[in-house]
Design a protein around this motif. Structure first.
Motif, PDB file in Angstrom:
ATOM      1  N   GLY A  18       0.814  -1.200   0.000  1.00 27.76           N
ATOM      2  CA  GLY A  18       0.000   0.000   0.000  1.00 27.76           C
ATOM      3  C   GLY A  18       0.849   1.252   0.000  1.00 27.76           C
ATOM      4  N   GLU A  19       0.214   2.380   0.289  1.00 28.50           N
ATOM      5  CA  GLU A  19       0.887   3.678   0.266  1.00 28.50           C
ATOM      6  C   GLU A  19       1.161   4.147   1.695  1.00 28.50           C
ATOM      7  N   TYR A  20       2.363   4.665   1.925  1.00 31.15           N
ATOM      8  CA  TYR A  20       2.794   5.091   3.252  1.00 31.15           C
ATOM      9  C   TYR A  20       3.336   6.503   3.208  1.00 31.15           C
ATOM     10  N   TRP A  21       3.232   7.164   4.350  1.00 29.72           N
ATOM     11  CA  TRP A  21       3.966   8.402   4.595  1.00 29.72           C
ATOM     12  C   TRP A  21       5.064   8.075   5.591  1.00 29.72           C
ATOM     13  N   LEU A  22       6.250   8.599   5.322  1.00 29.83           N
ATOM     14  CA  LEU A  22       7.356   8.449   6.261  1.00 29.83           C
ATOM     15  C   LEU A  22       7.499   9.739   7.057  1.00 29.83           C
ATOM     16  N   VAL A  23       7.569   9.593   8.380  1.00 32.59           N
ATOM     17  CA  VAL A  23       7.640  10.746   9.270  1.00 32.59           C
ATOM     18  C   VAL A  23       8.909  10.638  10.099  1.00 32.59           C
ATOM     19  N   ALA A  24       9.767  11.658   9.997  1.00 31.76           N
ATOM     20  CA  ALA A  24      11.013  11.664  10.764  1.00 31.76           C
ATOM     21  C   ALA A  24      10.921  12.714  11.858  1.00 31.76           C
TER      22      ALA A  24
END
Length: 465
Positions: A18-24
């Protein structure tokens, strides 16, 4: 969550496609969302995150008078909020700051966002600042406002305090709330002006600055509810009259019993009103509570008319559950109710199997059920698992559980299972090969950033706030 190593590298394994957002995250970096990271089952996706320097969550402003001269060394009150929800909450701005010799102030806000602020200085009319952007590196969060000298309008409000039968009440502590907006956050609770009503039930407030006011009456007995006046407006020196009327109340007379009708003694019972009053919330008012007597009876008195929910404590004698029951209380009447607390005696089993995308059984997978305590099992060679003696009801209704299955090399899978009519459900969960993200976190110069947490958030959760 993963932490970057010394080279800024991080890895997420066994992700669902699926589609993800990466958060740092990090003390020197602001959140960096890398959208449209699409991962496929059994495949590796590579990504580099460039994390820019953290922007300050501070605002600067200059306060001027009508002629454009700085208002130096005056106390400024700032109240406001952002127009969007961040991390599940609406960020606010709340500051009481003195200006410097050039009329400047600096203050912090809760989070990034587009803010609307109210700027107040004693002796001047409040000013609005709209559309102030905090968190855009191209736009500095700065403002300049000119304040008009306020007209010295002060008035008098006479408050008449009456009991439920209309007679004057002596000894009621009355204090004003100045309403500077619709949000409770913008109300000013003027405790220092509080006074007790005299023998005629009267309280007079002199020299009130122009504005909208509500007056709250707190009775001498904690057995009575608080009372609130209508909102009145002070616009000139003429006296304004307003009445605080303590509402007629009703009561709840109840009995707490178990499933067999046996009384339950020594149990804590409380209520909350379903039509909340903002002033009560502001003051932290608590409604009555009681402890059941030897015959299970309880009484809750002095309740303003409305719908209430009766709540019994969790973990009662014999493993009884928390119970909620609604009741309507009418003024001058007693609402009689019997509250039955049911024990968790009915249990069911949850059984099922775990298969892969080709339909073959998956052995050695860990299966979890969110009961109390958490239940754990491992699938056998046929991919089967079972849990027994699971409560069929929770929180006064049919139980709902989450069954989660995990195994290295596969993406975790969860299924919601509702227990209907006390029947034991059977579930079938299919595991897909897990996706892999290999990434690196670097700063604006391309240098690796180590020791920072990175999150992979499914897009549907990120968009939900």
């Amino acid at each position: 969550m993963a932490y970057t190593d010394e080279q800024g590298n991080f890895t997420f394994e066994n992700l669902r496609p699926g589609e993800y957002w990466l958060v740092a995250f990090g003390k020197d970096f602001r959140n960096q969302l890398r959208k449209n990271i699409v991962v496929e089952a059994g495949k590796t996706t590579e990504v580099v995150i460039v994390a820019p320097k953290e922007l300050p969550k501070t605002v600067g402003g200059q306060i001027l008078d009508e002629e454009g001269k700085p208002l130096a060394n005056v106390m400024v009150k700032v109240r406001g909020k952002a127009n969007a929800i961040v991390s599940g909450t609406i960020p606010h701005a709340f500051a009481d700051s003195p200006t410097d010799n050039e009329g400047r102030i600096n203050f912090a806000v809760q989070d990034f966002g587009h803010y609307s602020l109210t700027i107040q200085v004693d002796g001047y009319e409040p000013a609005k600042v709209d559309g102030l952007v905090v968190g855009d590196e191209k736009v500095a969060p700065e403002f300049v406002v000119k304040l008009k000298r306020a007209k010295e309008i002060k008035g008098t409000v006479e408050v008449q305090v009456l009991s439920a039968n209309g007679s004057p009440m002596k000894g009621v502590w009355v204090a004003p709330i100045r309403k500077q907006g619709e949000d409770v956050f913008e109300w000013e609770w003027q405790v220092e002006r509080g006074q007790f009503s005299d023998k005629n039930g009267l309280v007079r407030f002199n020299d009130l600055p122009a504005g909208n006011y509500t007056f709250v009456g707190i009775p001498p007995s904690d057995r009575l509810p608080i009372a609130v006046s209508p909102t009145v407006t002070v616009t000139n020196a003429e006296k304004v009259k307003v009445t605080i009327s303590f509402p007629p109340t009703g009561r709840i007379a109840g009995k707490l019993v178990d499933e067999k009708g046996n009384p339950i003694a020594g149990e804590f019972v409380s209520v909350w009103r379903e039509e909340p009053v903002e002033e009560e919330r502001l003051l932290g008012y608590d409604f009555p509570n009681a402890v059941t007597s030897s015959d299970g009876s309880f009484v809750l008195e002095n309740l303003p008319e409305g719908t209430y929910t009766i709540i019994t404590s969790f973990g009662a004698t014999g493993g009884l559950m928390t119970t909620w029951q609604r009741v309507y209380v009418r003024k001058g009447e007693t609402a009689k109710v019997t509250v039955t607390v049911r024990s968790e005696t009915t249990t069911v089993s949850i059984v099922g199997e775990v298969i892969d995308s080709s339909g073959k059984p998956v052995s050695g997978a860990t299966v979890l059920v969110n009961s109390e305590p958490m239940l754990r099992a491992v699938t056998d060679e046929n991919g089967r698992f079972s849990f027994s003696e699971i409560p069929a009801t929770r929180f006064g209704g049919p139980a709902t559980y989450y069954v989660t299955v995990m195994k290295p090399g596969f993406a975790p899978r969860s299924e919601t299972v509702k227990i209907d009519d006390g029947k034991s459900p059977e579930v079938r969960l299919m595991l897909e090969p897990g996706a892999l993200i290999e990434g690196q976190l670097v700063n604006e110069k391309g240098e690796p950033v180590g020791g920072m947490p990175v999150y992979a958030v499914p897009k549907e959760l990120a968009c939900a706030g």
